[in-house]
Design an enzyme around this catalytic site. Structure first.
Site, PDB file in Angstrom:
ATOM      1  N   VAL A  87       0.833  -1.204   0.000  1.00 42.46           N
ATOM      2  CA  VAL A  87       0.000   0.000   0.000  1.00 42.46           C
ATOM      3  C   VAL A  87       0.867   1.252   0.000  1.00 42.46           C
ATOM      4  O   VAL A  87       0.366   2.356   0.187  1.00 42.46           O
ATOM      5  CB  VAL A  87      -0.943   0.004   1.229  1.00 42.46           C
ATOM      6  CG1 VAL A  87      -1.861  -1.205   1.201  1.00 42.46           C
ATOM      7  CG2 VAL A  87      -0.177   0.056   2.556  1.00 42.46           C
ATOM      8  N   ASP A  88       2.184   1.078  -0.239  1.00 39.66           N
ATOM      9  CA  ASP A  88       3.125   2.185  -0.064  1.00 39.66           C
ATOM     10  C   ASP A  88       3.306   3.080  -1.274  1.00 39.66           C
ATOM     11  O   ASP A  88       3.896   4.165  -1.181  1.00 39.66           O
ATOM     12  CB  ASP A  88       4.493   1.663   0.404  1.00 39.66           C
ATOM     13  CG  ASP A  88       5.053   0.557  -0.501  1.00 39.66           C
ATOM     14  OD1 ASP A  88       4.865   0.632  -1.727  1.00 39.66           O
ATOM     15  OD2 ASP A  88       5.678  -0.390   0.040  1.00 39.66           O
ATOM     16  N   HIS A 105      -4.581  -4.377  -2.314  1.00 38.79           N
ATOM     17  CA  HIS A 105      -5.000  -4.107  -0.934  1.00 38.79           C
ATOM     18  C   HIS A 105      -5.164  -2.620  -0.654  1.00 38.79           C
ATOM     19  O   HIS A 105      -5.184  -2.199   0.494  1.00 38.79           O
ATOM     20  CB  HIS A 105      -4.007  -4.733   0.048  1.00 38.79           C
ATOM     21  CG  HIS A 105      -4.004  -6.233  -0.010  1.00 38.79           C
ATOM     22  ND1 HIS A 105      -2.976  -7.003   0.499  1.00 38.79           N
ATOM     23  CD2 HIS A 105      -4.904  -7.107  -0.524  1.00 38.79           C
ATOM     24  CE1 HIS A 105      -3.245  -8.286   0.296  1.00 38.79           C
ATOM     25  NE2 HIS A 105      -4.412  -8.369  -0.322  1.00 38.79           N
ATOM     26  N   CYS A 113     -14.090   8.006   4.083  1.00 40.06           N
ATOM     27  CA  CYS A 113     -15.087   8.056   5.151  1.00 40.06           C
ATOM     28  C   CYS A 113     -15.995   6.841   5.000  1.00 40.06           C
ATOM     29  O   CYS A 113     -16.542   6.609   3.913  1.00 40.06           O
ATOM     30  CB  CYS A 113     -15.907   9.343   5.063  1.00 40.06           C
ATOM     31  SG  CYS A 113     -17.314   9.392   6.206  1.00 40.06           S
ATOM     32  N   CYS A 116     -20.037   8.622   4.394  1.00 39.49           N
ATOM     33  CA  CYS A 116     -20.436   9.234   3.120  1.00 39.49           C
ATOM     34  C   CYS A 116     -19.573   8.803   1.946  1.00 39.49           C
ATOM     35  O   CYS A 116     -19.856   9.155   0.797  1.00 39.49           O
ATOM     36  CB  CYS A 116     -20.418  10.755   3.249  1.00 39.49           C
ATOM     37  SG  CYS A 116     -18.767  11.499   3.453  1.00 39.49           S
ATOM     38  N   SER A 174       4.786 -13.601   1.123  1.00 39.73           N
ATOM     39  CA  SER A 174       4.698 -14.891   1.819  1.00 39.73           C
ATOM     40  C   SER A 174       3.707 -15.819   1.129  1.00 39.73           C
ATOM     41  O   SER A 174       3.696 -17.020   1.380  1.00 39.73           O
ATOM     42  CB  SER A 174       4.268 -14.678   3.270  1.00 39.73           C
ATOM     43  OG  SER A 174       2.940 -14.158   3.319  1.00 39.73           O
ATOM     44  N   ASN A 198      11.694 -15.291  -3.057  1.00 43.01           N
ATOM     45  CA  ASN A 198      11.401 -15.153  -1.631  1.00 43.01           C
ATOM     46  C   ASN A 198      12.377 -16.012  -0.834  1.00 43.01           C
ATOM     47  O   ASN A 198      12.631 -17.164  -1.197  1.00 43.01           O
ATOM     48  CB  ASN A 198       9.967 -15.586  -1.327  1.00 43.01           C
ATOM     49  CG  ASN A 198       9.447 -14.999  -0.025  1.00 43.01           C
ATOM     50  OD1 ASN A 198       9.261 -13.796   0.107  1.00 43.01           O
ATOM     51  ND2 ASN A 198       9.206 -15.860   0.944  1.00 43.01           N
TER      52      ASN A 198
END
Length: 231
Positions: A87-88, A105, A113, A116, A174, A198
């Site tokens: 999410v960066d 994600h 909000c 609304c 992962s 990984n």
């Protein structure tokens, strides 16, 4: 030209100073109870949980982070689509166009909000009381919490990209969080070559044509160079 899809997880951003979640030094490894803050039911039910959740993001290292060698290498790889669990926003900051990044994600750079549904830039509301200035409703970071469903349009688009790929790279994930991890199977069933980068074992290793355990910061630039040369 080879169609490449890339699924990225928290491990790709650790070289940028952002801790992962499940690694040996991960946030949830060190503090398993922290996962409760990321559960939608808990977030909505308890003001104390919301305050603690937001406190973690007020000074989060992701606000200061810069893309690393792996982000930059992927940004320079032609005909590539990025499906990220992160999410960066570092893929976009590295130069991958917005239209080529699917944020499975969500994004910490947006806040919504829950009443609304008005959306704000997160930086606008950091340091505030986290109440919507339009309706007074609860403000929630624009990320998917445990107990929430992924955006169906984003997930459907990601599945189409995975199925259309010829090479599917799973980097720094992962592969324990569904349904994002299952994109590996979508790709393999469609005939794509799965390569997992990984350090630790994943539930999808048996489907991979290749498993790379060297550090992401060296493995991804090398892999991108090899893919570019093969074209």
């Amino acid at each position: 030209m080879t169609r490449i899809a890339v699924l990225t997880g928290a491990g790709i951003s650790t070289d940028s100073g952002i801790p992962d979640y499940r690694g040996p030094q991960g946030e949830w490894t060190k503090d398993p109870g922290a996962q409760d803050l990321f559960t939608y039911k808990n977030f909505m039910a308890d003001e104390g949980t919301r305050r603690e959740f937001w406190a973690r993001y007020e000074g989060h290292p992701a606000w200061r982070a810069e893309p690393n060698a792996a982000h930059r290498a992927l940004a320079g790889l032609a005909n590539t689509r990025v499906l990220t669990q992160n999410v960066d926003g570092l893929h976009q900051k590295a130069g991958t166009p917005e239209r080529k990044v699917s944020e499975l994600h969500g994004s910490m750079h947006r806040t919504v909000c829950v009443g609304c549904r008005k959306t704000f830039s997160t930086k606008e509301i950091l340091g505030t009381d986290k109440k919507c200035r339009e309706c007074g409703g609860i403000l929630k970071l624009g990320v998917t919490l445990f107990g929430e469903h992924l955006d169906p349009d984003v997930l459907s688009h990601a599945r189409n990209i995975a199925a259309a790929s010829e090479v599917f790279l799973a980097i720094g994930s992962s592969l324990q969080v569904e349904p994002a991890a299952a994109l590996c199977t979508v790709a393999v069933k469609a005939g794509s070559r799965l390569v997992i980068v990984n350090r630790d074992p994943t539930p999808y290793d048996d489907q991979a044509a290749e498993k790379i355990t060297e550090p992401i910061g060296t493995a991804v630039p090398r892999l991108c160079a090899e893919l570019a040369a093969a074209r």
